[in-house]
Design an enzyme around this catalytic site. Structure first.
Site, PDB file in Angstrom:
ATOM      1  N   LYS A 147      93.482  13.255 106.507  1.00 40.63           N
ATOM      2  CA  LYS A 147      94.561  14.232 106.696  1.00 40.63           C
ATOM      3  C   LYS A 147      94.808  14.435 108.194  1.00 40.63           C
ATOM      4  O   LYS A 147      93.924  14.195 109.009  1.00 40.63           O
ATOM      5  CB  LYS A 147      94.135  15.592 106.107  1.00 40.63           C
ATOM      6  CG  LYS A 147      94.057  15.645 104.600  1.00 40.63           C
ATOM      7  CD  LYS A 147      93.596  17.024 104.157  1.00 40.63           C
ATOM      8  CE  LYS A 147      93.422  17.108 102.648  1.00 40.63           C
ATOM      9  NZ  LYS A 147      94.698  17.127 101.934  1.00 40.63           N
ATOM     10  N   ARG A 171      92.131  14.742  91.372  1.00 40.41           N
ATOM     11  CA  ARG A 171      92.389  14.240  90.016  1.00 40.41           C
ATOM     12  C   ARG A 171      91.267  13.320  89.535  1.00 40.41           C
ATOM     13  O   ARG A 171      91.066  13.169  88.333  1.00 40.41           O
ATOM     14  CB  ARG A 171      93.754  13.541  89.971  1.00 40.41           C
ATOM     15  CG  ARG A 171      93.894  12.345  90.880  1.00 40.41           C
ATOM     16  CD  ARG A 171      95.343  12.008  91.165  1.00 40.41           C
ATOM     17  NE  ARG A 171      95.952  12.953  92.102  1.00 40.41           N
ATOM     18  CZ  ARG A 171      97.223  12.894  92.509  1.00 40.41           C
ATOM     19  NH1 ARG A 171      98.013  11.936  92.082  1.00 40.41           N
ATOM     20  NH2 ARG A 171      97.695  13.784  93.363  1.00 40.41           N
TER      21      ARG A 171
END
Length: 486
Positions: A259, A333
């Protein structure tokens, strides 16, 4: 200190209306309060305050706060109960004024809804300052009068649940590691005889063949933990439980798909899903709700290292499906895939998972509401009705086959962990991915990325991690427990 509410008049020039407690206090001081308010200028607007000193010996300082219109109820346009929201916001403002005056105790006018008033007081005063030497004075709010003490206590319990989630999310990632998170929740549940907590180590996770979860965890030096909570509040311990699943990434660097550094510190709250569902169970136990709940939280860090997932790697989930990891920052996920597979072991009435899953959810709804993706209209109705009461709103999002195709069309594996059109419908393709690990007919996925933190949007929460939607999950469980009784 004393906080009293006052309604704005229906007509701009009309005299303001006191609450029952306000009227009683005004009589106690021979009408001086009404007199002073009329001398102070125009009537008090919603959320605005006036402070008076020396009116009564028991309350050297008095804060009067505007509640808005008296008969505000459910606002269909806003999807919440406006009266309750007005009370929460007004009481929070009043209590903070008392805190600024450094008064250690405040009595709060129930304003016709003691639960909402208690929530406003307890949520409004909460602040994470564990690590500061200079702390704000602690203020203890209590009910003014004794008429609604049960509802007040209920509000305190609901708010303390959300504050627990806020505490866990706000704490630095070196203080709340996977094991520390699990131990903190275990300690909160220690006093309840009908709760069992299992802190599962890495060897157990491996034995369960949770390859997707382990693939994320292996990039970090912190070992993963699978937290499993069993709350047996139902009349029969064999009754089908409600299963809550929460994403527990205690720090998310993005892994090899790193990120940007700006704002990365906020990723200490990437375990917001685990924090809210575990706090909801702590609250359900405190309220002694008559239903069985199981909580599951896969806990780990997502870090870049020589052992971390690489873009293009293929991993195998618990149900045997293979997943191509095209972006290591779509890691939540992967944890949830294995946890959802495991959740199917419990013959659940419903499975509800919560996760700070996608930046796309924040783009879609901002901080106004949690996005809900569900295959069950029954489940949706319960969540939606609960959120109207709590003011912590939910909004239904699509689970179309359209999105499923974008994650199943994958060159190397059964599924890709991102949609093939990259940014388009990112929250929806993430939900479609999770749906591939669900076979029950009542499942809901709550994407809470947009409601993770609060700047100034919710007036009764300070700036910082929000702990949303803990109260909505508790209210939802309470409704479900009434459902099973009827």
């Amino acid at each position: 200190g004393l906080v009293l509410g006052i309604y704005s008049s229906e007509k701009d020039e009309g005299a303001a209306q006191f609450t029952t407690a306000g009227d009683a206090f005004d009589r106690l001081v021979s009408g001086k309060l009404r007199e002073l308010l009329s001398l102070c200028g125009p009537p008090l607007k919603k959320g605005k305050t006036r402070i008076f000193h020396g009116l009564h010996q028991d309350f050297p300082s008095l804060v009067v706060v505007g509640l808005g219109k008296k008969n505000a109820g459910v606002n269909d346009q806003e999807n919440w109960n406006e009266g309750k929201e007005n009370i929460r916001a007004a009481v929070a403002v009043g209590c903070r004024q008392v805190q600024d005056l450094e008064i250690p105790c405040v009595e709060v006018d129930p304003c016709g809804d003691a639960q909402a008033a208690a929530e406003g007081a307890v949520l409004g005063l909460h602040e994470y300052n564990e690590l500061k030497q200079k702390k704000k004075p602690v203020v203890t709010p209590q009910l003014h009068g004794s008429a609604e003490s049960e509802a007040w206590q209920m509000g305190v319990t609901y708010a303390e649940g959300q504050n627990l989630a806020r505490y866990l999310m706000e704490a630095p990632a070196n203080y709340i590691t996977p094991i520390k998170f699990a131990e903190h929740i275990e300690q909160k549940l220690r006093s309840f005889s009908n709760v069992k907590v299992h802190i599962r180590p890495e060897s157990w996770i491996a034995a369960q063949q949770m390859g997707a979860f382990l693939s994320v965890a292996k990039g970090s030096a912190e070992p993963p933990i699978f937290l499993e909570i069993h709350y047996s509040g139902g009349a029969n311990t064999n009754d089908s439980p409600l299963v809550f699943v929460g994403k527990g990434v205690t720090f998310d660097s993005g892994g090899i798909s790193l990120k940007p550094s700006s704002g990365m510190d906020a990723m200490r709250a990437d375990m917001g899903g685990a924090a809210t569902v575990c706090s909801a169970i702590v609250t359900a136990a405190a309220l002694n709700l008559p239903l069985n709940i199981i909580g599951l939280a896969p806990l780990c860090e997502n870090m870049p290292s020589g052992k971390a997932n690489k873009p293009g790697d293929v991993v195998r989930a618990k149900n045997g499906k293979t997943i191509q990891v095209d972006n290591t920052d779509a890691e939540g996920r992967l944890l949830l895939a294995d946890a959802l597979c495991y959740a199917h072991n419990f013959n659940a009435r419903a499975i509800v998972n919560a996760a700070t899953l996608t930046g796309a959810m924040d783009v879609a709804l901002g901080s106004a509401a949690t996005g809900v993706f569900t295959n069950s209209s029954w489940l949706w109705t319960h969540l939606y009705e609960a959120s109207i009461l709590t003011g912590d709103r939910v909004w239904r999002m699509p689970l179309f086959e359209h999105y499923t195709k974008q994650v199943t069309d994958c060159p190397l594996a059964d599924l890709s962990n991102i949609g093939k059109y990259s940014r388009a419908g990112g929250a929806c393709t993430a939900a479609a991915f999770l749906k591939e690990f669900v076979t029950v007919s009542h499942w809901a996925h709550l994407d809470i990325a947009g409601v993770m933190s609060n700047k100034d949007e919710v007036p009764y929460l300070r700036k910082g991690m929000a702990g949303r939607p803990t109260r909505t999950l508790v209210e939802f469980a309470a409704r479900l427990s009434k459902d099973s009784h009827n």
